[in-house]
Design an enzyme around this catalytic site. Structure first.
Site, PDB file in Angstrom:
ATOM      1  N   HIS A 183      44.253 -10.615  18.370  1.00  0.00           N
ATOM      2  CA  HIS A 183      44.499 -11.452  17.207  1.00  0.00           C
ATOM      3  C   HIS A 183      44.499 -12.938  17.586  1.00  0.00           C
ATOM      4  CE1 HIS A 183      46.125 -11.331  13.049  1.00  0.00           C
ATOM      5  NE2 HIS A 183      46.216 -12.607  13.343  1.00  0.00           N
ATOM      6  N   CYS A 492      29.332  -7.036  11.727  1.00  0.00           N
ATOM      7  CA  CYS A 492      30.425  -7.990  11.549  1.00  0.00           C
ATOM      8  C   CYS A 492      31.408  -7.997  12.723  1.00  0.00           C
ATOM      9  CB  CYS A 492      31.172  -7.724  10.243  1.00  0.00           C
ATOM     10  SG  CYS A 492      31.932  -6.092  10.166  1.00  0.00           S
TER      11      CYS A 492
HETATM   12  C1  PEP Z   1      35.030  -4.236  14.399  1.00  0.00           C
HETATM   13  O1  PEP Z   1      35.643  -3.230  14.759  1.00  0.00           O
HETATM   14  O2  PEP Z   1      34.001  -4.680  14.977  1.00  0.00           O
HETATM   15  C2  PEP Z   1      35.479  -4.989  13.220  1.00  0.00           C
HETATM   16  C3  PEP Z   1      34.739  -5.954  12.703  1.00  0.00           C
HETATM   17  O3  PEP Z   1      36.700  -4.715  12.702  1.00  0.00           O
HETATM   18  P1  PEP Z   1      38.114  -5.109  13.384  1.00  0.00           P
HETATM   19  O4  PEP Z   1      37.798  -6.029  14.537  1.00  0.00           O
HETATM   20  O5  PEP Z   1      38.893  -5.748  12.313  1.00  0.00           O
HETATM   21  O6  PEP Z   1      38.636  -3.783  13.811  1.00  0.00           O
END
Ligand code: PEP
Ligand code: MG
Length: 535
Positions: A183, A492
């Site tokens: 985070h 993403c």
């Molecule tokens: C991922 O897992 O690549 C993603 C975009 O989601 P998060 O990082 O929020 O788990």
């Protein structure tokens, strides 16, 4: 003069900075001679607590979402008599303010650390922060002993500690452990703070100076003349690159041979958008809605969620916005919701699995999203889908939400319903998931599950490599399946923010990338330097 020490780690946030080292694991309190007068000790502690509250309130002003929640929690704790009463009792029986406060809060920290609830365990670090803040005020070490432009060094850093620093003056982070997917790493990237993780433990102390090179993933402790010269050159290069990034920021993303790439952004907290010009992107490829669920006030109601989504949709000004349903669990616990008794939370009840276990909570979110869809080009995305039945179940609830809202006379629209591709089962057999309206590859989780190396464990961070050919092969597989099924495929995960991976993603046929807002210019430059060829 101390000898220079160079350590290599992993880049968590790009950029380059140099400054005095501040240890993360020490209160940095100064000294204080006990007065011997209980009334004076009590008054000094009260004043120190008040100073700390004022300083945190100052930091919290203007913030929203996770960042504000963390600081609000700290203020609430400092205002809570049960935290300070132990210290005041110890002072009344002859103790000095520093010892009384340290001992009293140590008991609270131990209590939080001992709880089975992951959320409260995580809050123990926030308590340690407020302990240190009060100690600094008490010992006149200054409210925040982090001098402007400092390099924070230590094992790991909490979001609250990160947020307590004024990064406008420069500075960076050098973590012995830590992870680029944490985070704090996300916060550092969105605020442009250079951060290198996994450098291993090094002895650092007062008077040390360090260079954090978030371009190459190096830390240089007590740089020598040649290091400073190289730093100056690197700093100029970074500044020149930043200027180049700025020059392409509002231009469309196009490869060197003219292939257009849709450039979306990832949003973890709505206030990230405040300082951003929507013209830098083609839309929002991922809204991590977890920010709504970390408030001390409990789970967000429909109106609260709608307000947050509406604000994001308004910012997007007609561009598409992909709202992801709650992805709690794993490294993102939510008090009272996630299951904290699981031996392996990353393989447990997280994402859509959790939402389907709590249809009442899920329904509130789906209703708010369907209402937000009446305001703009909103799509809804499900995290951690593993079997097609999860899409069916979520689609049925979404249809129900739209039907209910319509019969209630509320403005709403049935948004497209897509899925994250982050569980290998989906990436291997994407055609089974044709019920989804679109696919978005979550390379962070896909990489951790494909390489069986946790995204938040420094010891395996070298194995947690999105560049692994197996990850690339799955991405190609999803792109091909998407083309056959007529489904949009985007990516993403943080892989899209790393210029080193962009040629491979473009070569795999990826035409929509969603990146951290601070990395849009960098991604556009890397795309311009990429040749798509015949892919
Ligand atoms: C991922 O897992 O690549 C993603 C975009 O989601 P998060 O990082 O929020 O788990
Ligand atoms: Mg994920």
């Amino acid at each position: 003069m101390r000898p220079a020490v160079e350590r290599r780690g992993r880049i968590a946030a790009p950029g380059i900075a140099a400054g005095p080292v501040v240890r993360l694991d020490r209160p940095e309190a100064g000294r204080r001679n006990p007065s011997g007068d209980p009334a004076r000790e009590r008054a000094d502690l009260e004043a120190a607590i008040a100073t700390a509250i004022e300083a945190i309130a100052g930091l919290a002003a203007g913030l929203e979402g996770d960042a504000a929640d963390i600081l609000d929690f700290q203020i609430a704790m400092l205002e809570d008599d049960s935290l300070s009463s132990g210290a005041f009792a110890a002072i009344a029986s002859g103790g000095d303010a520093v010892t009384a406060w340290s001992d009293a809060i140590a008991v609270q920290i131990a209590d939080y650390e001992a709880t089975a609830d992951e959320y409260f365990r995580a809050r123990a670090a926030d308590l340690a922060d407020i302990r240190d803040r009060v100690l600094r005020a008490l010992t006149q070490a200054g409210d925040d002993a982090t001098p402007p432009g400092a390099v924070l060094a230590g094992e790991d850093v909490t979001p609250s500690r990160f947020l307590s620093v004024d990064w406008a003056a420069g500075g960076g982070l050098a973590l012995f452990a830590g992870s680029p997917s944490s985070h704090v790493a996300m916060l550092a990237r969105s605020r442009g703070v250079p951060m290198v993780v996994g450098i291993g433990t090094i002895a650092v102390g007062d008077g040390d100076v360090a260079i954090v090179d978030g371009e190459t993933g190096r830390i240089i402790l007590n740089p020598g003349e040649a290091d400073w010269a190289a730093y100056e050159t690197a700093r100029k290069q970074a500044a020149a690159r930043a200027a180049r990034e700025e020059s392409v920021l509002r231009l469309p993303a196009v490869t060197g041979d003219g292939v257009a790439i849709r450039m979306m952004i990832n949003v973890a907290e709505p206030e990230e958008l405040d300082a951003l010009d929507p013209a830098i992107c083609d839309g929002i490829g991922l809204v991590r809605t977890e920010f709504l669920f970390h408030r001390p006030a409990g789970l967000p109601d429909e109106e609260t969620q709608l307000r947050a989504y509406a604000r994001i949709v308004e910012w997007a000004d007609g561009r598409p916005v992909v709202l992801r349903t709650l992805d709690a669990g794993g490294d993102k616990p939510v008090a009272g919701l996630t299951h904290d008794d699981e031996s392996n939370p990353f393989l447990g009840t997280r994402g859509i699995r959790l939402s389907l276990v709590h249809p009442d909570v899920f329904m509130v979110q789906l209703r708010a999203m369907a209402r937000a869809a009446a305001l703009g080009d909103v799509k809804v995305m499900l995290p951690m889908v593993t079997v097609p039945a999860e899409i069916e179940a979520a689609a049925a609830l979404l249809d129900q939400a739209v039907a209910d809202l319509t019969s209630e006379g509320a403005a709403c629209r049935r948004p497209a319903l897509g899925i994250m591709v982050e569980v290998p089962a989906v990436a291997i057999e994407p055609a089974l998931y044709a019920r989804a309206d679109f696919f978005s590859i979550g390379s962070n989780d896909l990489t951790q599950y494909v390489t069986a190396s946790a995204r938040d464990t420094a010891a395996v961070s070298a194995l947690n490599d999105a560049g692994h050919p197996a990850v690339a092969s799955l991405i190609r597989n999803v792109v091909e399946a998407g083309a056959e099924l007529g489904r949009d495929v985007s990516l993403c995960g943080d892989m899209a923010s790393d210029p080193a991976h962009i040629p491979a993603l473009v070569a795999a046929g990826m035409r929509t990338l969603s990146v951290a807002p601070a990395l849009v210019g960098r991604a556009k430059l890397a795309i311009a330097e990429t040749v798509a060829g015949s892919s």
